[in-house]
Design a protein around this motif. Structure first.
Motif, mmCIF file in Angstrom:
data_model
loop_
_atom_site.group_PDB
_atom_site.id
_atom_site.type_symbol
_atom_site.label_atom_id
_atom_site.label_comp_id
_atom_site.label_asym_id
_atom_site.label_seq_id
_atom_site.Cartn_x
_atom_site.Cartn_y
_atom_site.Cartn_z
ATOM 1 N N ALA A 262 -28.518 21.658 8.935
ATOM 2 C CA ALA A 262 -28.148 21.996 7.417
ATOM 3 C C ALA A 262 -28.100 20.477 6.695
ATOM 4 C CB ALA A 262 -26.761 22.549 7.236
ATOM 5 N N THR A 263 -27.650 19.574 7.401
ATOM 6 C CA THR A 263 -27.722 18.131 6.602
ATOM 7 C C THR A 263 -28.790 17.755 6.491
ATOM 8 O OG1 THR A 263 -25.347 17.862 7.582
ATOM 9 C CG2 THR A 263 -26.420 15.981 6.542
ATOM 10 N N ARG A 264 -29.855 17.837 7.573
ATOM 11 C CA ARG A 264 -31.328 17.247 7.380
ATOM 12 C C ARG A 264 -31.780 18.046 6.481
ATOM 13 N NH1 ARG A 264 -33.457 16.613 13.738
ATOM 14 N NH2 ARG A 264 -32.710 14.414 13.894
ATOM 15 N N TRP A 265 -31.426 19.455 6.364
ATOM 16 C CA TRP A 265 -32.423 20.015 5.153
ATOM 17 C C TRP A 265 -32.078 19.417 3.939
ATOM 18 C CZ3 TRP A 265 -29.255 22.614 1.770
ATOM 19 C CH2 TRP A 265 -29.713 23.526 0.649
ATOM 20 N N ALA A 266 -30.633 19.144 3.585
ATOM 21 C CA ALA A 266 -30.212 18.747 2.341
ATOM 22 C C ALA A 266 -30.924 17.136 2.248
ATOM 23 C CB ALA A 266 -28.827 18.378 2.222
ATOM 24 N N ALA A 267 -30.815 16.411 3.258
ATOM 25 C CA ALA A 267 -31.382 15.054 3.284
ATOM 26 C C ALA A 267 -32.920 15.042 2.880
ATOM 27 C CB ALA A 267 -31.167 14.242 4.386
ATOM 28 N N HIS A 268 -33.687 15.966 3.513
ATOM 29 C CA HIS A 268 -34.894 16.022 3.121
ATOM 30 C C HIS A 268 -35.198 16.502 1.748
ATOM 31 C CE1 HIS A 268 -39.167 16.953 3.570
ATOM 32 N NE2 HIS A 268 -38.968 18.366 3.125
ATOM 33 N N ARG A 269 -34.608 17.213 1.186
ATOM 34 C CA ARG A 269 -34.343 17.587 -0.358
ATOM 35 C C ARG A 269 -34.425 16.507 -1.175
ATOM 36 N NH1 ARG A 269 -31.560 20.174 -3.370
ATOM 37 N NH2 ARG A 269 -33.520 21.093 -4.430
ATOM 38 N N ALA A 270 -33.250 15.606 -0.846
ATOM 39 C CA ALA A 270 -32.963 14.516 -1.448
ATOM 40 C C ALA A 270 -34.162 13.369 -1.571
ATOM 41 C CB ALA A 270 -31.707 13.752 -1.008
ATOM 42 N N ARG A 271 -34.600 13.157 -0.265
ATOM 43 C CA ARG A 271 -35.481 12.124 -0.189
ATOM 44 C C ARG A 271 -36.997 12.505 -0.611
ATOM 45 N NH1 ARG A 271 -32.622 9.214 3.529
ATOM 46 N NH2 ARG A 271 -31.646 10.140 5.054
ATOM 47 N N THR A 272 -37.232 13.825 -0.863
ATOM 48 C CA THR A 272 -38.355 14.241 -1.294
ATOM 49 C C THR A 272 -38.383 14.624 -3.005
ATOM 50 O OG1 THR A 272 -38.210 16.294 -0.323
ATOM 51 C CG2 THR A 272 -39.284 14.782 0.821
ATOM 52 N N GLY A 273 -37.322 14.019 -3.849
ATOM 53 C CA GLY A 273 -37.450 14.369 -5.015
ATOM 54 C C GLY A 273 -36.888 15.940 -5.346
ATOM 55 N N GLY A 274 -36.111 16.484 -4.404
ATOM 56 C CA GLY A 274 -35.579 17.712 -4.712
ATOM 57 C C GLY A 274 -34.054 17.720 -5.321
ATOM 58 N N GLY A 275 -33.564 16.454 -5.378
ATOM 59 C CA GLY A 275 -32.359 16.534 -6.076
ATOM 60 C C GLY A 275 -31.110 16.789 -5.143
ATOM 61 N N PRO A 276 -29.871 17.305 -5.853
ATOM 62 C CA PRO A 276 -28.604 17.338 -5.191
ATOM 63 C C PRO A 276 -28.754 18.783 -4.076
ATOM 64 C CG PRO A 276 -28.462 18.079 -7.404
ATOM 65 C CD PRO A 276 -29.755 17.559 -7.258
ATOM 66 N N SER A 277 -27.865 18.737 -3.250
ATOM 67 C CA SER A 277 -27.583 20.090 -2.515
ATOM 68 C C SER A 277 -26.031 20.139 -2.184
ATOM 69 C CB SER A 277 -28.434 19.916 -1.108
ATOM 70 O OG SER A 277 -29.758 19.891 -1.398
ATOM 71 N N PHE A 278 -25.825 21.098 -1.897
ATOM 72 C CA PHE A 278 -24.354 21.403 -1.612
ATOM 73 C C PHE A 278 -24.057 22.202 -0.182
ATOM 74 C CE2 PHE A 278 -20.252 23.894 -1.610
ATOM 75 C CZ PHE A 278 -19.405 22.912 -2.084
ATOM 76 N N ILE A 279 -23.628 21.844 0.693
ATOM 77 C CA ILE A 279 -23.295 22.482 2.019
ATOM 78 C C ILE A 279 -21.628 22.830 2.032
ATOM 79 C CG2 ILE A 279 -23.487 22.005 4.391
ATOM 80 C CD1 ILE A 279 -25.506 20.119 4.227
ATOM 81 N N GLU A 280 -21.562 24.033 2.372
ATOM 82 C CA GLU A 280 -20.219 24.380 2.843
ATOM 83 C C GLU A 280 -20.253 24.700 4.242
ATOM 84 O OE1 GLU A 280 -16.920 27.996 2.305
ATOM 85 O OE2 GLU A 280 -18.843 28.125 1.084
ATOM 86 N N ALA A 281 -19.519 23.709 4.972
ATOM 87 C CA ALA A 281 -19.262 23.914 6.578
ATOM 88 C C ALA A 281 -17.928 24.477 6.633
ATOM 89 C CB ALA A 281 -19.208 22.390 7.051
ATOM 90 N N VAL A 282 -18.037 25.829 7.023
ATOM 91 C CA VAL A 282 -16.809 26.781 7.248
ATOM 92 C C VAL A 282 -16.258 26.302 8.722
ATOM 93 C CG1 VAL A 282 -15.960 28.952 7.319
ATOM 94 C CG2 VAL A 282 -17.919 28.317 5.762
ATOM 95 N N THR A 283 -15.130 25.747 8.425
ATOM 96 C CA THR A 283 -14.390 25.088 9.733
ATOM 97 C C THR A 283 -12.943 25.587 9.556
ATOM 98 O OG1 THR A 283 -14.004 23.102 11.017
ATOM 99 C CG2 THR A 283 -14.182 22.896 8.796
ATOM 100 N N TYR A 284 -12.264 24.780 10.365
ATOM 101 C CA TYR A 284 -10.675 25.051 10.500
ATOM 102 C C TYR A 284 -9.911 23.822 10.691
ATOM 103 C CZ TYR A 284 -6.302 27.703 10.540
ATOM 104 O OH TYR A 284 -5.115 28.217 10.372
ATOM 105 N N ARG A 285 -8.689 23.367 9.758
ATOM 106 C CA ARG A 285 -8.034 22.287 10.418
ATOM 107 C C ARG A 285 -6.811 22.886 11.111
ATOM 108 N NH1 ARG A 285 -3.303 21.457 7.894
ATOM 109 N NH2 ARG A 285 -3.816 22.409 5.877
ATOM 110 N N MET A 286 -7.073 22.480 12.502
ATOM 111 C CA MET A 286 -6.005 23.145 13.276
ATOM 112 C C MET A 286 -4.675 22.405 13.493
ATOM 113 S SD MET A 286 -9.114 23.895 16.505
ATOM 114 C CE MET A 286 -7.671 24.587 17.737
ATOM 115 N N GLY A 287 -4.745 21.259 12.920
ATOM 116 C CA GLY A 287 -3.448 20.441 12.672
ATOM 117 C C GLY A 287 -2.775 20.608 11.503
#
Length: 385
Positions: free
Chosen positions: A241-266
């Motif tokens: 997913a981060t590579r997808w966003a990085a590819h967009r940024a490097r090729t003039g696609g502008g910003p991207s938003f990634i929501e990584a659904v995780t959990y703070r166990m502590g």
């Protein structure tokens, strides 16, 4: 009024992109698969090693805080896949704007953790050179780093650079005005910036469902920013997913938003008691999705991780933790006059005045800066006893 909602409601769920399931099985994803076609067995083991090492760093640092060696520590247990998968998708020239919890990102970026730990012991303001690692100072002010990342990305465009910036933020930060402003500017100027949101479900003691009735990734399109929701406990999917966003940024696609659904166990930090606001069953549910266990199962089932490799990984984690502990306990106390170092790039007359006044203040006790430092330590130790 009590709030029982933990999950966003109000619109249909977004597609949760995933490549490795919670029980360790590889699945296909039409969008993400092409971004991990080059990942070989050694790279997969390296991703797992990174997660093992940073969890060991996290455990050791938490223990050091409990033993009085650190003033505070922000645990990252449960978020290892989100941090490792995202940072390993970046190039060295990409500039990272972290929060205070991205110690896993810092480790992978090349920060020496035995030096970085000084921030949490109170002996330094930062444990690395931001320009050397392309890694900004950890940001305590919630959401402020998104503005910094956007401004930096806009500068990259003006300078004709092909690199990008990435801002790490939590689910709670999406309620901050700074994040709104950053996304408006990023979209308006098509800045090559990635907004990487680790939705760990709790903004200190407030559940994410209280802050947003829609998936967090569903907010970004309203600004004109493409977004993805990805399984944040799946290190391979986060990498893709981060590579997808990085590819967009490097090729003039502008910003991207990634929501990584995780959990703070502590806890939020070692000053927090999460048992006051979340139940045991919730923690047990997410423990079954543990990112390290998932990757271990995947590698073992595929015959990509044997006993020898596991032993080497465990030995490395132990060595890093031992070095961290030893360095932490032996960190020298800063000299009093270093308080004025690195405040401004150039000398400032008001700062010089304050420096001289402080020098005179120390001299009024008949102390040199060095003896003042020793006396301060003795006073603290005496108070503690």
């Amino acid at each position: 009024m009590t709030h029982s909602r933990h999950e966003p409601t109000g619109q249909a769920p977004m597609k949760m992109h995933q490549l490795i399931t919670a029980d360790g099985n590889r699945v296909a994803d039409e969008l993400l698969d092409e971004f991990v076609n080059d990942i070989d067995d050694q790279t997969l083991r390296n991703l797992y090693e990174d997660m093992v090492v940073i969890r060991r760093i996290d455990f050791e640092s938490t223990a050091l805080q409990r033993q009085g060696q650190l003033a505070l520590w922000p645990p990252l247990m449960g978020q290892e896949a989100s941090q490792i998968g995202s940072v390993r998708a970046l190039e060295d020239e990409d500039f990272i704007f972290p929060t205070y919890r991205e110690n896993g990102v810092a480790y992978c970026r090349g920060a020496v953790m035995s030096e970085a730990i000084g921030v949490w012991r109170g002996t330094s303001n930062i444990g690395w050179d931001p320009h050397e690692l392309n890694l900004a100072t950890p940001q305590i002010i919630i959401g402020a780093q998104t503005l910094h990342a956007t401004g930096y990305a806009m500068g990259l465009v003006l300078d004709g650079k092909e690199s990008l910036s990435i801002a790490y933020l939590g689910d709670g930060a999406t309620s901050e005005g700074d994040v709104h402003e950053a996304m408006v500017f990023a979209a308006s100027f098509q800045a090559p910036v990635i907004f990487f949101c680790q939705n760990n479900h709790w903004a200190i003691s407030e559940p994410v469902g209280l802050q947003s009735h829609v998936p967090l990734a569903g907010r970004a399109p309203g600004y004109g920013i493409p977004s993805l929701q990805v399984d944040g406990n799946d290190v391979l999917a986060v990498l893709a997913a981060t590579r997808w966003a990085a590819h967009r940024a490097r090729t003039g696609g502008g910003p991207s938003f990634i929501e990584a659904v995780t959990y703070r166990m502590g806890p939020h930090t070692t000053a927090d008691d999460p048992t006051r606001y979340r139940g045991v069953t919730e923690l047990e549910e997410w423990a079954a999705k543990d990112p390290l266990t998932r990757m271990h199962t995947f590698l073992s089932n595929a015959g990509k991780l044997d006993d020898e490799a596991e032993a080497k990984i465990a030995a490395k984690a132990d060595a890093v933790a031992a070095e961290l502990r030893q360095a932490c306990i032996n960190l020298p106390d800063p000299e009093p006059m270093t308080l004025f170092d690195n405040v401004y790039v150039d000398e400032h007359p008001l700062l010089e005045l304050q420096r001289e006044q402080y020098r005179q203040y120390l001299a009024s006790f008949g102390e040199t800066p060095a003896t003042a430092s020793q006396n301060q330590v003795s006073n603290v130790q005496g108070s503690a006893s």
